[in-house]
Write a protein that holds these residues in place. Sequence first.
Motif, PDB file in Angstrom:
ATOM      1  N   ALA A  69     -28.320  29.628 -28.286  1.00 29.81           N
ATOM      2  CA  ALA A  69     -27.346  28.684 -27.984  1.00 29.81           C
ATOM      3  C   ALA A  69     -27.998  27.296 -27.746  1.00 29.81           C
ATOM      4  O   ALA A  69     -27.357  26.043 -28.031  1.00 29.81           O
ATOM      5  N   LEU A  70     -28.885  27.161 -26.832  1.00 38.52           N
ATOM      6  CA  LEU A  70     -29.419  26.156 -26.475  1.00 38.52           C
ATOM      7  C   LEU A  70     -30.191  25.287 -27.579  1.00 38.52           C
ATOM      8  O   LEU A  70     -30.111  24.028 -27.751  1.00 38.52           O
TER       9      LEU A  70
ATOM     10  N   ASN B 277     -27.571  19.266 -32.234  1.00 42.44           N
ATOM     11  CA  ASN B 277     -26.627  18.329 -32.347  1.00 42.44           C
ATOM     12  C   ASN B 277     -26.379  17.075 -31.445  1.00 42.44           C
ATOM     13  O   ASN B 277     -26.141  16.975 -30.472  1.00 42.44           O
ATOM     14  N   ARG B 278     -27.073  16.054 -32.167  1.00 42.76           N
ATOM     15  CA  ARG B 278     -27.251  14.687 -31.371  1.00 42.76           C
ATOM     16  C   ARG B 278     -26.251  13.622 -31.865  1.00 42.76           C
ATOM     17  O   ARG B 278     -26.505  12.620 -31.417  1.00 42.76           O
TER      18      ARG B 278
ATOM     19  N   VAL C 152     -13.140   9.643 -24.495  1.00 44.19           N
ATOM     20  CA  VAL C 152     -14.574   9.589 -24.113  1.00 44.19           C
ATOM     21  C   VAL C 152     -15.528   9.768 -25.249  1.00 44.19           C
ATOM     22  O   VAL C 152     -15.203  10.477 -26.097  1.00 44.19           O
ATOM     23  N   THR C 153     -16.202   8.699 -25.318  1.00 41.65           N
ATOM     24  CA  THR C 153     -17.397   8.954 -26.107  1.00 41.65           C
ATOM     25  C   THR C 153     -18.805   9.205 -25.733  1.00 41.65           C
ATOM     26  O   THR C 153     -19.199   8.796 -24.807  1.00 41.65           O
ATOM     27  N   MET C 154     -19.288  10.555 -26.189  1.00 40.43           N
ATOM     28  CA  MET C 154     -20.500  11.021 -25.704  1.00 40.43           C
ATOM     29  C   MET C 154     -21.474  11.740 -26.622  1.00 40.43           C
ATOM     30  O   MET C 154     -20.924  12.121 -27.888  1.00 40.43           O
ATOM     31  N   PRO C 155     -22.448  12.170 -26.596  1.00 41.27           N
ATOM     32  CA  PRO C 155     -23.263  12.851 -27.524  1.00 41.27           C
ATOM     33  C   PRO C 155     -22.696  14.178 -27.539  1.00 41.27           C
ATOM     34  O   PRO C 155     -22.270  14.858 -26.425  1.00 41.27           O
TER      35      PRO C 155
ATOM     36  N   LEU D   3     -23.165  21.403 -24.034  1.00 41.28           N
ATOM     37  CA  LEU D   3     -23.932  21.867 -22.820  1.00 41.28           C
ATOM     38  C   LEU D   3     -22.793  22.121 -21.726  1.00 41.28           C
ATOM     39  O   LEU D   3     -23.057  23.073 -20.863  1.00 41.28           O
ATOM     40  N   ILE D   4     -21.886  21.186 -21.487  1.00 41.60           N
ATOM     41  CA  ILE D   4     -21.005  21.059 -20.521  1.00 41.60           C
ATOM     42  C   ILE D   4     -20.010  22.455 -20.829  1.00 41.60           C
ATOM     43  O   ILE D   4     -19.910  23.354 -19.704  1.00 41.60           O
ATOM     44  N   ALA D   5     -19.791  22.732 -22.105  1.00 37.60           N
ATOM     45  CA  ALA D   5     -18.883  23.897 -22.438  1.00 37.60           C
ATOM     46  C   ALA D   5     -19.804  25.287 -22.217  1.00 37.60           C
ATOM     47  O   ALA D   5     -19.224  26.231 -21.720  1.00 37.60           O
ATOM     48  N   TRP D   6     -20.972  25.061 -22.370  1.00 38.87           N
ATOM     49  CA  TRP D   6     -21.921  26.210 -22.205  1.00 38.87           C
ATOM     50  C   TRP D   6     -21.988  26.789 -20.739  1.00 38.87           C
ATOM     51  O   TRP D   6     -21.849  27.749 -20.321  1.00 38.87           O
TER      52      TRP D   6
END
Length: 86
Positions: free
Chosen positions: A33-34, A40-41, A53-56, A62-65
């Motif tokens: 998973a990591l 995915n960048r 919101v625009t974010m990588p 990572l937040i969802a994980w």
Amino acid sequence: MAQTTPHHRARTPFLSRPGVRRAAPFVLITAVALIFIFENRAHVQIRLFIPLVTMPLWGALLIAWGLGMLACVVTVRRRSHRHSRQ
């Protein structure tokens, strides 16, 4: 010839220990998973109810994980407390 004494305990192989057998799938899935998350960048736009919101993408994944891991810990802890009371 080696003699066994009453104080000598047979060693169990590392991979057959219950703690290792429980942790091994978790470690393997977490590693995969990591790797997926950090590969995915690209930047993505995510709508959080009203704001955009625009974010990588790796940050969102990572937040969802992390939230999934937190939910898993809470569920396992609640289940173990419920079974210990019975």
